[in-house]
Design an enzyme around this catalytic site. Structure first.
Site, PDB file in Angstrom:
ATOM      1  N   ARG A 125      19.413 -10.331  10.242  1.00 20.81           N
ATOM      2  CA  ARG A 125      18.623  -9.289  10.899  1.00 20.81           C
ATOM      3  C   ARG A 125      17.851  -9.860  12.084  1.00 20.81           C
ATOM      4  NH1 ARG A 125      18.398  -4.449   8.568  1.00 20.81           N
ATOM      5  NH2 ARG A 125      16.326  -3.980   9.327  1.00 20.81           N
ATOM      6  N   HIS A 128      24.841  -2.833  13.163  1.00 21.13           N
ATOM      7  CA  HIS A 128      24.001  -2.192  12.147  1.00 21.13           C
ATOM      8  C   HIS A 128      23.838  -3.112  10.947  1.00 21.13           C
ATOM      9  CE1 HIS A 128      22.107   0.781   9.648  1.00 21.13           C
ATOM     10  NE2 HIS A 128      22.932   0.418   8.685  1.00 21.13           N
ATOM     11  N   ARG A 188      21.732  -7.700  20.078  1.00 17.20           N
ATOM     12  CA  ARG A 188      21.372  -6.482  20.815  1.00 17.20           C
ATOM     13  C   ARG A 188      20.825  -6.810  22.194  1.00 17.20           C
ATOM     14  NH1 ARG A 188      18.998  -4.315  15.407  1.00 17.20           N
ATOM     15  NH2 ARG A 188      20.727  -3.061  14.638  1.00 17.20           N
ATOM     16  N   ASN A 200      23.825   1.888  19.309  1.00 18.05           N
ATOM     17  CA  ASN A 200      23.453   0.580  18.820  1.00 18.05           C
ATOM     18  C   ASN A 200      24.704  -0.241  18.588  1.00 18.05           C
ATOM     19  OD1 ASN A 200      21.582  -1.350  18.022  1.00 18.05           O
ATOM     20  ND2 ASN A 200      20.453   0.122  16.776  1.00 18.05           N
TER      21      ASN A 200
END
Length: 101
Positions: free
Chosen positions: A26, A66, A43, A63
């Site tokens: 993450r 995920h 990202r 996005n």
């Protein structure tokens, strides 16, 4: 529950701890809003949308990647991304001594 091959990453030949399994990827993905993501994240390097723009246009954010924020929401997230026809691919992660592998 997780899609095939989840939890399969290892570190120096050892499986990571359960907390590292969730937090390390993450961090590498960056914040949900790509415009706030640093250049050292997926990202930040590749996304071109912003949360503010998506909200202003009344749409979902484009996005690039995920990650479910908890195991409880994985079935819901999996259903959104892959649909009910792929539900059979979702399975509980393998565990060794209570640790996901």
């Amino acid at each position: 529950m997780c899609p095939p091959n989840c939890g399969a990453s290892t570190s120096a030949g050892r499986p990571p701890s359960p907390s590292a399994t969730a937090s390390t990827p993450r961090r590498g993905f960056g914040p949900t809003g790509p415009a706030a993501a640093g250049p050292d994240t997926i990202r930040g390097q590749f996304a071109a949308d912003s949360l503010e723009k998506a909200i202003a246009e009344g749409r979902l954010i484009d996005n690039l990647i995920h990650s479910s924020d908890s195991t409880e929401v994985v079935p819901r997230d999996f259903g959104i991304w892959y649909g009910p026809a792929k539900k059979h691919l979702l399975r509980a992660p393998h565990t060794v001594n209570g640790d996901p592998r």
